[in-house]
Write a protein that holds these residues in place. Sequence first.
Motif, mmCIF file in Angstrom:
data_model
loop_
_atom_site.group_PDB
_atom_site.id
_atom_site.type_symbol
_atom_site.label_atom_id
_atom_site.label_comp_id
_atom_site.label_asym_id
_atom_site.label_seq_id
_atom_site.Cartn_x
_atom_site.Cartn_y
_atom_site.Cartn_z
ATOM 1 N N SER A 36 -0.881 2.574 -3.401
ATOM 2 C CA SER A 36 -0.273 1.267 -3.674
ATOM 3 C C SER A 36 -1.104 0.097 -3.149
ATOM 4 C CB SER A 36 1.131 1.204 -3.077
ATOM 5 O OG SER A 36 1.058 1.334 -1.672
ATOM 6 N N THR A 37 -2.245 0.382 -2.555
ATOM 7 C CA THR A 37 -3.117 -0.691 -2.072
ATOM 8 C C THR A 37 -3.911 -1.278 -3.239
ATOM 9 O OG1 THR A 37 -4.990 0.785 -1.624
ATOM 10 C CG2 THR A 37 -3.379 0.462 0.160
ATOM 11 N N SER A 78 -2.395 -7.934 3.750
ATOM 12 C CA SER A 78 -1.935 -6.544 3.802
ATOM 13 C C SER A 78 -2.204 -5.803 2.491
ATOM 14 C CB SER A 78 -0.445 -6.484 4.134
ATOM 15 O OG SER A 78 0.298 -7.090 3.120
ATOM 16 N N ASP A 79 -2.157 -4.501 2.575
ATOM 17 C CA ASP A 79 -2.287 -3.610 1.417
ATOM 18 C C ASP A 79 -3.596 -3.799 0.658
ATOM 19 O OD1 ASP A 79 0.268 -2.606 2.020
ATOM 20 O OD2 ASP A 79 1.217 -4.165 0.805
ATOM 21 N N TRP A 82 -5.801 -0.196 2.946
ATOM 22 C CA TRP A 82 -4.824 0.716 3.531
ATOM 23 C C TRP A 82 -3.479 0.011 3.562
ATOM 24 C CZ3 TRP A 82 -5.107 5.637 3.772
ATOM 25 C CH2 TRP A 82 -4.234 6.367 4.584
ATOM 26 N N PRO A 83 -2.390 0.742 3.421
ATOM 27 C CA PRO A 83 -1.076 0.088 3.388
ATOM 28 C C PRO A 83 -0.762 -0.703 4.659
ATOM 29 C CG PRO A 83 -0.887 2.396 2.734
ATOM 30 C CD PRO A 83 -2.274 2.191 3.245
#
Length: 94
Positions: A36-37, A78-79, A82-83
């Motif tokens: 999801s990154t 963020s994301d 890496w999450p």
Amino acid sequence: MKKYFQLRTYRVDLWKKTADISQELILFDLLHIAQSTEFGKKHNFSDIANLEQYQKVVPILRYEDIEPYIARMLRGESDVLWPGTITSFSKSSG
């Protein structure tokens, strides 16, 4: 002590025989976590089904290639690679 070392030798031999499988399982766990990154979406981590496909779609990168991603993470984004928001960074020489 002999029994201990026999067991230890058995475990090391078993690990040597299954190291490639273990590494592949770890790789797919990491891909699942990072799918999801931004980087995971860009390289379709969620669609990667085997090692050959991974090698085909995820390029070998140099530090200079991922430096812009790292700069964004250092600014608190963020994301990215890496999450979540990364709060601890470390430098290495190689």
